[in-house]
Scaffold this motif. Structure first.
Motif, PDB file in Angstrom:
ATOM      1  N   UNK A  52     -12.710  11.895  27.571  1.00 31.26           N
ATOM      2  CA  UNK A  52     -13.266  11.992  28.925  1.00 31.26           C
ATOM      3  C   UNK A  52     -12.327  12.752  29.849  1.00 31.26           C
ATOM      4  N   UNK A  53     -11.045  12.446  29.777  1.00 33.93           N
ATOM      5  CA  UNK A  53     -10.082  13.155  30.624  1.00 33.93           C
ATOM      6  C   UNK A  53      -9.992  14.635  30.253  1.00 33.93           C
ATOM      7  N   UNK A  54     -10.078  14.926  28.982  1.00 25.92           N
ATOM      8  CA  UNK A  54     -10.052  16.320  28.542  1.00 25.92           C
ATOM      9  C   UNK A  54     -11.279  17.066  29.033  1.00 25.92           C
ATOM     10  N   UNK A  55     -12.419  16.425  28.963  1.00 30.75           N
ATOM     11  CA  UNK A  55     -13.652  17.053  29.427  1.00 30.75           C
ATOM     12  C   UNK A  55     -13.627  17.268  30.936  1.00 30.75           C
ATOM     13  N   UNK A  56     -13.088  16.270  31.670  1.00 33.74           N
ATOM     14  CA  UNK A  56     -13.017  16.393  33.129  1.00 33.74           C
ATOM     15  C   UNK A  56     -12.005  17.459  33.556  1.00 33.74           C
ATOM     16  N   UNK A  57     -11.038  17.753  32.699  1.00 35.33           N
ATOM     17  CA  UNK A  57     -10.051  18.780  33.008  1.00 35.33           C
ATOM     18  C   UNK A  57     -10.612  20.187  32.811  1.00 35.33           C
ATOM     19  N   UNK A 117     -11.322   2.928  22.359  1.00 34.76           N
ATOM     20  CA  UNK A 117     -11.255   3.051  23.818  1.00 34.76           C
ATOM     21  C   UNK A 117     -10.247   4.120  24.239  1.00 34.76           C
ATOM     22  N   UNK A 118      -9.104   4.162  23.586  1.00 36.01           N
ATOM     23  CA  UNK A 118      -8.116   5.192  23.894  1.00 36.01           C
ATOM     24  C   UNK A 118      -8.627   6.592  23.602  1.00 36.01           C
ATOM     25  N   UNK A 119      -9.324   6.753  22.490  1.00 33.96           N
ATOM     26  CA  UNK A 119      -9.906   8.045  22.154  1.00 33.96           C
ATOM     27  C   UNK A 119     -10.983   8.468  23.128  1.00 33.96           C
ATOM     28  N   UNK A 120     -11.788   7.520  23.552  1.00 32.66           N
ATOM     29  CA  UNK A 120     -12.844   7.836  24.519  1.00 32.66           C
ATOM     30  C   UNK A 120     -12.258   8.255  25.861  1.00 32.66           C
ATOM     31  N   UNK A 121     -11.210   7.579  26.284  1.00 35.87           N
ATOM     32  CA  UNK A 121     -10.567   7.941  27.552  1.00 35.87           C
ATOM     33  C   UNK A 121      -9.936   9.327  27.445  1.00 35.87           C
TER      34      UNK A 121
END
Length: 78
Positions: free
Chosen positions: A26-31, A19-23
Motif C-alpha cells: 500500500x505504501x509503495x502504491x501510494x508513493x 499484514x506487513x506485506x500489505x502495508x
C-alpha cells in the motif's frame, strides 16, 4: 480432527507477515509506483517478515530453555 491445522504461533507469524506485506504494498502504491511493483514490494516484505516474526516470537520449548539458563546465572551471582 481434534488438532488444528496450524499452531497458534504459526498462524500469528503468518498473519503478521501478511499484514506487513500489505502495508508495504500500500505504501509503495501510494508513493507512485505501479501496481506490479507494489505487489512485488509487498511479497518481498511478507517474505522477510516471516523470518523476522519467526525469530521474534519465541516458541514455548525455547522459552523454557532460555528461562532456565537465566535462573542459573542469577543463582550463581548470589
Amino acid at each position: 480432527m481434534d488438532r488444528p491445522l496450524l499452531s497458534l504461533r504459526t498462524t500469528l507469524v503468518f498473519l503478521l507477515a501478511v499484514l506487513g506485506g500489505a502495508v508495504a504494498a500500500l505504501l509503495s502504491w501510494m508513493a507512485g509506483e505501479g501496481g506490479p511493483r507494489s505487489v512485488l514490494a509487498g511479497l518481498a516484505a511478507a517474505g522477510a517478515a516471516v523470518s523476522f516474526f519467526n525469530r521474534l516470537i519465541v516458541a514455548d520449548a525455547e522459552r523454557g530453555r532460555a528461562g532456565s539458563g537465566q535462573c542459573e546465572e542469577g543463582k550463581e551471582r548470589g
